[in-house]
Design a protein around this motif. Structure first.
Motif, PDB file in Angstrom:
ATOM      1  N   ALA A 118      -0.510 -19.043 -35.669  1.00 27.01           N
ATOM      2  CA  ALA A 118      -1.156 -20.166 -34.990  1.00 27.01           C
ATOM      3  C   ALA A 118      -2.626 -20.297 -35.374  1.00 27.01           C
ATOM      4  O   ALA A 118      -3.209 -21.368 -35.244  1.00 27.01           O
ATOM      5  CB  ALA A 118      -1.042 -19.996 -33.474  1.00 27.01           C
ATOM      6  N   ASN A 119      -3.220 -19.223 -35.834  1.00 24.00           N
ATOM      7  CA  ASN A 119      -4.628 -19.261 -36.211  1.00 24.00           C
ATOM      8  C   ASN A 119      -4.744 -19.536 -37.699  1.00 24.00           C
ATOM      9  O   ASN A 119      -4.990 -18.646 -38.493  1.00 24.00           O
ATOM     10  CB  ASN A 119      -5.305 -17.934 -35.837  1.00 24.00           C
ATOM     11  N   GLY A 120      -4.580 -20.797 -38.067  1.00 25.12           N
ATOM     12  CA  GLY A 120      -4.557 -21.173 -39.470  1.00 25.12           C
ATOM     13  C   GLY A 120      -5.915 -21.357 -40.103  1.00 25.12           C
ATOM     14  O   GLY A 120      -6.047 -21.259 -41.318  1.00 25.12           O
ATOM     15  N   ASP A 121      -6.922 -21.640 -39.307  1.00 26.04           N
ATOM     16  CA  ASP A 121      -8.246 -21.889 -39.868  1.00 26.04           C
ATOM     17  C   ASP A 121      -9.118 -20.647 -39.893  1.00 26.04           C
ATOM     18  O   ASP A 121      -9.983 -20.512 -40.746  1.00 26.04           O
ATOM     19  CB  ASP A 121      -8.968 -22.988 -39.072  1.00 26.04           C
ATOM     20  N   GLU A 122      -8.914 -19.776 -38.932  1.00 29.18           N
ATOM     21  CA  GLU A 122      -9.745 -18.578 -38.833  1.00 29.18           C
ATOM     22  C   GLU A 122      -8.962 -17.472 -38.133  1.00 29.18           C
ATOM     23  O   GLU A 122      -7.941 -17.725 -37.511  1.00 29.18           O
ATOM     24  CB  GLU A 122     -11.039 -18.871 -38.070  1.00 29.18           C
ATOM     25  N   LEU A 123      -9.484 -16.286 -38.226  1.00 28.45           N
ATOM     26  CA  LEU A 123      -8.894 -15.131 -37.576  1.00 28.45           C
ATOM     27  C   LEU A 123      -8.982 -15.296 -36.059  1.00 28.45           C
ATOM     28  O   LEU A 123      -9.975 -15.819 -35.550  1.00 28.45           O
ATOM     29  CB  LEU A 123      -9.668 -13.888 -38.019  1.00 28.45           C
ATOM     30  N   SER A 124      -7.959 -14.846 -35.330  1.00 29.50           N
ATOM     31  CA  SER A 124      -8.003 -14.915 -33.869  1.00 29.50           C
ATOM     32  C   SER A 124      -9.079 -13.986 -33.322  1.00 29.50           C
ATOM     33  O   SER A 124      -9.505 -13.036 -33.997  1.00 29.50           O
ATOM     34  CB  SER A 124      -6.646 -14.513 -33.280  1.00 29.50           C
ATOM     35  N   LEU A 125      -9.516 -14.233 -32.101  1.00 25.53           N
ATOM     36  CA  LEU A 125     -10.506 -13.372 -31.463  1.00 25.53           C
ATOM     37  C   LEU A 125      -9.975 -11.945 -31.346  1.00 25.53           C
ATOM     38  O   LEU A 125     -10.667 -10.987 -31.682  1.00 25.53           O
ATOM     39  CB  LEU A 125     -10.879 -13.913 -30.076  1.00 25.53           C
ATOM     40  N   SER A 126      -8.737 -11.789 -30.891  1.00 24.92           N
ATOM     41  CA  SER A 126      -8.139 -10.459 -30.768  1.00 24.92           C
ATOM     42  C   SER A 126      -8.012  -9.797 -32.129  1.00 24.92           C
ATOM     43  O   SER A 126      -8.256  -8.602 -32.282  1.00 24.92           O
ATOM     44  CB  SER A 126      -6.761 -10.536 -30.109  1.00 24.92           C
ATOM     45  N   GLY A 127      -7.610 -10.563 -33.129  1.00 14.16           N
ATOM     46  CA  GLY A 127      -7.480 -10.021 -34.474  1.00 14.16           C
ATOM     47  C   GLY A 127      -8.815  -9.558 -35.026  1.00 14.16           C
ATOM     48  O   GLY A 127      -8.908  -8.504 -35.657  1.00 14.16           O
ATOM     49  N   ALA A 128      -9.861 -10.330 -34.783  1.00 16.65           N
ATOM     50  CA  ALA A 128     -11.189  -9.950 -35.257  1.00 16.65           C
ATOM     51  C   ALA A 128     -11.657  -8.653 -34.609  1.00 16.65           C
ATOM     52  O   ALA A 128     -12.326  -7.836 -35.232  1.00 16.65           O
ATOM     53  CB  ALA A 128     -12.185 -11.071 -34.971  1.00 16.65           C
ATOM     54  N   LYS A 129     -11.264  -8.450 -33.350  1.00 15.10           N
ATOM     55  CA  LYS A 129     -11.689  -7.246 -32.630  1.00 15.10           C
ATOM     56  C   LYS A 129     -10.788  -6.035 -32.917  1.00 15.10           C
ATOM     57  O   LYS A 129     -11.269  -4.924 -33.042  1.00 15.10           O
ATOM     58  CB  LYS A 129     -11.751  -7.528 -31.133  1.00 15.10           C
ATOM     59  N   ALA A 130      -9.483  -6.255 -33.009  1.00 12.41           N
ATOM     60  CA  ALA A 130      -8.546  -5.139 -33.175  1.00 12.41           C
ATOM     61  C   ALA A 130      -8.253  -4.805 -34.629  1.00 12.41           C
ATOM     62  O   ALA A 130      -8.086  -3.640 -34.978  1.00 12.41           O
ATOM     63  CB  ALA A 130      -7.231  -5.451 -32.466  1.00 12.41           C
ATOM     64  N   GLY A 131      -8.186  -5.825 -35.469  1.00  6.55           N
ATOM     65  CA  GLY A 131      -7.790  -5.640 -36.855  1.00  6.55           C
ATOM     66  C   GLY A 131      -8.528  -4.552 -37.607  1.00  6.55           C
ATOM     67  O   GLY A 131      -7.898  -3.726 -38.279  1.00  6.55           O
ATOM     68  N   PRO A 132      -9.856  -4.509 -37.515  1.00  5.28           N
ATOM     69  CA  PRO A 132     -10.582  -3.465 -38.248  1.00  5.28           C
ATOM     70  C   PRO A 132     -10.219  -2.036 -37.817  1.00  5.28           C
ATOM     71  O   PRO A 132     -10.478  -1.090 -38.553  1.00  5.28           O
ATOM     72  CB  PRO A 132     -12.048  -3.773 -37.933  1.00  5.28           C
ATOM     73  N   HIS A 133      -9.589  -1.880 -36.663  1.00  3.01           N
ATOM     74  CA  HIS A 133      -9.184  -0.559 -36.179  1.00  3.01           C
ATOM     75  C   HIS A 133      -7.748  -0.209 -36.574  1.00  3.01           C
ATOM     76  O   HIS A 133      -7.307   0.915 -36.379  1.00  3.01           O
ATOM     77  CB  HIS A 133      -9.332  -0.484 -34.654  1.00  3.01           C
ATOM     78  N   ALA A 134      -7.022  -1.195 -37.109  1.00  5.68           N
ATOM     79  CA  ALA A 134      -5.623  -0.987 -37.483  1.00  5.68           C
ATOM     80  C   ALA A 134      -5.528  -0.364 -38.873  1.00  5.68           C
ATOM     81  O   ALA A 134      -6.380  -0.602 -39.732  1.00  5.68           O
ATOM     82  CB  ALA A 134      -4.876  -2.318 -37.458  1.00  5.68           C
ATOM     83  N   ASP A 135      -4.487   0.414 -39.088  1.00  7.43           N
ATOM     84  CA  ASP A 135      -4.240   0.977 -40.411  1.00  7.43           C
ATOM     85  C   ASP A 135      -3.846  -0.107 -41.403  1.00  7.43           C
ATOM     86  O   ASP A 135      -4.178  -0.036 -42.580  1.00  7.43           O
ATOM     87  CB  ASP A 135      -3.130   2.029 -40.339  1.00  7.43           C
ATOM     88  N   LEU A 136      -3.121  -1.111 -40.930  1.00  6.81           N
ATOM     89  CA  LEU A 136      -2.717  -2.246 -41.750  1.00  6.81           C
ATOM     90  C   LEU A 136      -3.095  -3.505 -40.986  1.00  6.81           C
ATOM     91  O   LEU A 136      -2.659  -3.701 -39.847  1.00  6.81           O
ATOM     92  CB  LEU A 136      -1.206  -2.199 -42.022  1.00  6.81           C
TER      93      LEU A 136
END
Length: 157
Positions: A118-136
């Motif tokens: 659903a976030n086609g234009d930019e990274l989601s807020l949760s993704g921006a916060k959690a993603g850097p902590h994920a292994d993938l």
């Protein structure tokens, strides 16, 4: 056998997570969502694929505008992680996925964040916060990918 926790918010996040079910073959899969209404359909879909569902847990639905519910959601997510002790956590978001990634990583689980389609234009807020902590850390849009993450490896559509 790998113990996997597949966790997400309801709606599109849940639909996308379910589309990943074939990738979980051979794992002991525990499912969690912010809706109590998905368990029956989940079990039917898993049976159709010849897979089992080790457990289904409904977690409080919350977002950044319902701060007290967010605290409850976080506590329920941590309690689920303690009970299940997953080797791997896969999430498509949102806040419940953020808590699972952060707490699961501290508990030694390998983690995967797949940002919502659903976030086609930019990274989601949760993704921006959690993603850097994920292994993938993945996005489903090639133009959202960038060095250091998220990476693009296809979409779940």
């Amino acid at each position: 056998m790998t113990r996997l926790l597949a966790i997400s918010s309801t709606g599109g996040h849940w639909v996308q997570l379910n589309r990943l079910m074939p990738a979980f073959e051979g794992c002991e899969v525990h499912w969690a969502c912010t809706s109590p209404d998905h368990e029956a359909r989940l079990r039917v879909a898993a049976k159709r694929l010849g897979q089992g569902v080790a457990s289904y847990t409904a977690i409080t639905d919350a977002n950044r505008w319902t701060r007290m519910k967010l605290v409850k959601q976080m506590l329920e997510t941590v309690a689920l992680l303690i009970r299940v002790r997953p080797d791997v956590i896969v999430t498509t978001g949102a806040s419940v996925g953020f808590f699972a990634i952060r707490a699961g990583k501290l508990m030694g689980a390998r983690t995967c964040w797949i940002d919502s389609i659903a976030n086609g234009d930019e990274l989601s807020l949760s993704g921006a916060k959690a993603g850097p902590h994920a292994d993938l850390f993945l996005t489903q849009w090639p133009h959202v990918a960038k060095p250091g993450g998220p990476d693009y490896r296809g979409a779940v559509l």
